[in-house]
Design a protein around this motif. Structure first.
Motif, PDB file in Angstrom:
ATOM      1  N   GLY A   1      -8.920  14.183 -17.226  1.00 60.93           N
ATOM      2  CA  GLY A   1      -7.544  13.859 -16.858  1.00 60.93           C
ATOM      3  C   GLY A   1      -7.227  14.120 -15.402  1.00 60.93           C
ATOM      4  O   GLY A   1      -6.064  14.183 -15.011  1.00 60.93           O
ATOM      5  N   GLY A   2      -8.267  14.268 -14.579  1.00 63.04           N
ATOM      6  CA  GLY A   2      -8.092  14.623 -13.175  1.00 63.04           C
ATOM      7  C   GLY A   2      -7.670  13.476 -12.288  1.00 63.04           C
ATOM      8  O   GLY A   2      -7.342  12.379 -12.740  1.00 63.04           O
ATOM      9  N   ALA A   3      -7.699  13.722 -10.999  1.00 58.91           N
ATOM     10  CA  ALA A   3      -7.126  12.844  -9.988  1.00 58.91           C
ATOM     11  C   ALA A   3      -8.045  11.708  -9.533  1.00 58.91           C
ATOM     12  O   ALA A   3      -7.651  10.901  -8.688  1.00 58.91           O
ATOM     13  CB  ALA A   3      -6.720  13.678  -8.778  1.00 58.91           C
ATOM     14  N   GLU A   4      -9.243  11.633 -10.066  1.00 58.30           N
ATOM     15  CA  GLU A   4     -10.227  10.653  -9.596  1.00 58.30           C
ATOM     16  C   GLU A   4      -9.686   9.220  -9.552  1.00 58.30           C
ATOM     17  O   GLU A   4      -9.778   8.545  -8.522  1.00 58.30           O
ATOM     18  CB  GLU A   4     -11.451  10.722 -10.521  1.00 58.30           C
ATOM     19  N   TYR A   5      -9.127   8.729 -10.632  1.00 61.42           N
ATOM     20  CA  TYR A   5      -8.694   7.335 -10.715  1.00 61.42           C
ATOM     21  C   TYR A   5      -7.532   7.026  -9.764  1.00 61.42           C
ATOM     22  O   TYR A   5      -7.605   6.046  -9.006  1.00 61.42           O
ATOM     23  CB  TYR A   5      -8.347   6.979 -12.164  1.00 61.42           C
ATOM     24  N   PRO A   6      -6.455   7.825  -9.730  1.00 60.61           N
ATOM     25  CA  PRO A   6      -5.406   7.514  -8.752  1.00 60.61           C
ATOM     26  C   PRO A   6      -5.874   7.653  -7.304  1.00 60.61           C
ATOM     27  O   PRO A   6      -5.375   6.940  -6.425  1.00 60.61           O
ATOM     28  CB  PRO A   6      -4.274   8.487  -9.078  1.00 60.61           C
ATOM     29  N   LEU A   7      -6.853   8.514  -7.041  1.00 59.69           N
ATOM     30  CA  LEU A   7      -7.418   8.601  -5.694  1.00 59.69           C
ATOM     31  C   LEU A   7      -8.157   7.318  -5.330  1.00 59.69           C
ATOM     32  O   LEU A   7      -8.040   6.821  -4.204  1.00 59.69           O
ATOM     33  CB  LEU A   7      -8.363   9.798  -5.577  1.00 59.69           C
ATOM     34  N   VAL A   8      -8.913   6.777  -6.273  1.00 63.89           N
ATOM     35  CA  VAL A   8      -9.643   5.528  -6.031  1.00 63.89           C
ATOM     36  C   VAL A   8      -8.663   4.389  -5.766  1.00 63.89           C
ATOM     37  O   VAL A   8      -8.843   3.604  -4.824  1.00 63.89           O
ATOM     38  CB  VAL A   8     -10.576   5.194  -7.215  1.00 63.89           C
ATOM     39  N   LEU A   9      -7.603   4.297  -6.575  1.00 61.38           N
ATOM     40  CA  LEU A   9      -6.617   3.240  -6.365  1.00 61.38           C
ATOM     41  C   LEU A   9      -5.924   3.387  -5.009  1.00 61.38           C
ATOM     42  O   LEU A   9      -5.666   2.393  -4.328  1.00 61.38           O
ATOM     43  CB  LEU A   9      -5.599   3.238  -7.503  1.00 61.38           C
ATOM     44  N   SER A  10      -5.633   4.620  -4.621  1.00 60.02           N
ATOM     45  CA  SER A  10      -5.036   4.864  -3.296  1.00 60.02           C
ATOM     46  C   SER A  10      -5.988   4.445  -2.188  1.00 60.02           C
ATOM     47  O   SER A  10      -5.567   3.862  -1.179  1.00 60.02           O
ATOM     48  CB  SER A  10      -4.663   6.341  -3.142  1.00 60.02           C
TER      49      SER A  10
ATOM     50  N   ALA B   1       0.835  -1.209   0.000  1.00 58.41           N
ATOM     51  CA  ALA B   1       0.000   0.000   0.000  1.00 58.41           C
ATOM     52  C   ALA B   1       0.862   1.248   0.000  1.00 58.41           C
ATOM     53  O   ALA B   1       0.577   2.208  -0.739  1.00 58.41           O
ATOM     54  CB  ALA B   1      -0.929  -0.006   1.211  1.00 58.41           C
ATOM     55  N   LEU B   2       1.925   1.260   0.790  1.00 51.82           N
ATOM     56  CA  LEU B   2       2.844   2.399   0.825  1.00 51.82           C
ATOM     57  C   LEU B   2       3.414   2.667  -0.564  1.00 51.82           C
ATOM     58  O   LEU B   2       3.425   3.812  -1.041  1.00 51.82           O
ATOM     59  CB  LEU B   2       3.968   2.097   1.819  1.00 51.82           C
ATOM     60  N   LEU B   3       3.896   1.622  -1.235  1.00 48.57           N
ATOM     61  CA  LEU B   3       4.463   1.790  -2.576  1.00 48.57           C
ATOM     62  C   LEU B   3       3.426   2.304  -3.566  1.00 48.57           C
ATOM     63  O   LEU B   3       3.695   3.224  -4.343  1.00 48.57           O
ATOM     64  CB  LEU B   3       5.049   0.459  -3.067  1.00 48.57           C
ATOM     65  N   LEU B   4       2.244   1.718  -3.533  1.00 47.69           N
ATOM     66  CA  LEU B   4       1.202   2.098  -4.497  1.00 47.69           C
ATOM     67  C   LEU B   4       0.675   3.501  -4.224  1.00 47.69           C
ATOM     68  O   LEU B   4       0.467   4.284  -5.158  1.00 47.69           O
ATOM     69  CB  LEU B   4       0.082   1.065  -4.481  1.00 47.69           C
ATOM     70  N   ILE B   5       0.473   3.839  -2.968  1.00 44.43           N
ATOM     71  CA  ILE B   5       0.016   5.188  -2.625  1.00 44.43           C
ATOM     72  C   ILE B   5       1.089   6.211  -2.988  1.00 44.43           C
ATOM     73  O   ILE B   5       0.783   7.299  -3.476  1.00 44.43           O
ATOM     74  CB  ILE B   5      -0.382   5.269  -1.138  1.00 44.43           C
ATOM     75  N   GLY B   6       2.350   5.854  -2.789  1.00 45.31           N
ATOM     76  CA  GLY B   6       3.437   6.754  -3.174  1.00 45.31           C
ATOM     77  C   GLY B   6       3.435   7.059  -4.660  1.00 45.31           C
ATOM     78  O   GLY B   6       3.547   8.225  -5.072  1.00 45.31           O
ATOM     79  N   VAL B   7       3.289   6.031  -5.483  1.00 48.30           N
ATOM     80  CA  VAL B   7       3.255   6.238  -6.931  1.00 48.30           C
ATOM     81  C   VAL B   7       2.015   7.047  -7.337  1.00 48.30           C
ATOM     82  O   VAL B   7       2.098   7.947  -8.173  1.00 48.30           O
ATOM     83  CB  VAL B   7       3.303   4.890  -7.680  1.00 48.30           C
ATOM     84  N   MET B   8       0.877   6.745  -6.720  1.00 47.10           N
ATOM     85  CA  MET B   8      -0.341   7.484  -7.062  1.00 47.10           C
ATOM     86  C   MET B   8      -0.249   8.942  -6.606  1.00 47.10           C
ATOM     87  O   MET B   8      -0.739   9.843  -7.299  1.00 47.10           O
ATOM     88  CB  MET B   8      -1.569   6.800  -6.459  1.00 47.10           C
TER      89      MET B   8
END
Length: 174
Positions: A101-110, A76-83
């Motif tokens: 192109g906003g932040a929605e998708y990386p926020l969901v993955l985080s 989770a730390l690695l993935l949240i860091g990349v996101m």
């Protein structure tokens, strides 16, 4: 619940690992290290090749750990860091919604990474098989804080290094 966590981990983790493989190896239609480095340079991150390899490795290793349910807070730390890096360097200025192109998708993955770190990977996981009990709110918060700060630090250092490179040696001589 355990099957649902397995499905969530395997799909999200597998997609992260695939995305990392695109950066590191050029697999699955990816651009490989040099193409990713060119993109990173274009968004103001330097040294682009090491940062591209670092991002790809974080996605690949984090995704595999997440999918297998092994050391889930580390994943989770690695993935949240990349996101966080993706949000800060690309998506933030485009707003929230992915359609722009906003932040929605990386926020969901985080959020998925955070939630699984808090809940735990379930009984169908390597953590469970090995007796590793690294789950709970404190693990998830730790992963989010350290991953988020690491992602922001990567952006700050990458932009500082790029500015220093663009100024060149003349700036140091003055």
């Amino acid at each position: 619940m355990n099957i649902a966590l397995l499905v969530l981990r395997v799909i999200v983790g597998g997609l992260f690992a695939g995305h990392g493989s695109q950066k590191v190896f050029g697999w699955f239609g990816g651009h490989g290290p040099k193409g990713t480095a060119s993109f990173f340079d274009g968004i103001g991150l330097a040294p682009a090749l090491p940062l591209a390899l670092l991002a790809g490795a974080a996605e690949l290793v984090g995704g595999l750990l997440f999918a297998f349910g092994l050391f889930v807070p580390v994943a989770a730390l690695l993935l949240i860091g990349v996101m966080t890096t993706a949000i800060a360097s690309v998506h933030w200025k485009k707003g929230l919604w992915v359609s722009a192109g906003g932040a929605e998708y990386p926020l969901v993955l985080s959020a998925v990474a955070f939630a699984v770190a808090a809940i735990g990977p379930g009984s169908i996981s390597l953590d469970h098989a090995l007796g590793i009990d690294w789950a709970g709110l404190e693990w998830a918060v730790g992963a989010a804080v350290i991953g988020g700060l690491g992602g922001l630090l990567a952006v700050a250092v990458g932009r500082f290094a790029r500015r220093a490179r663009l100024r060149g040696p003349q700036a140091h001589a003055a």
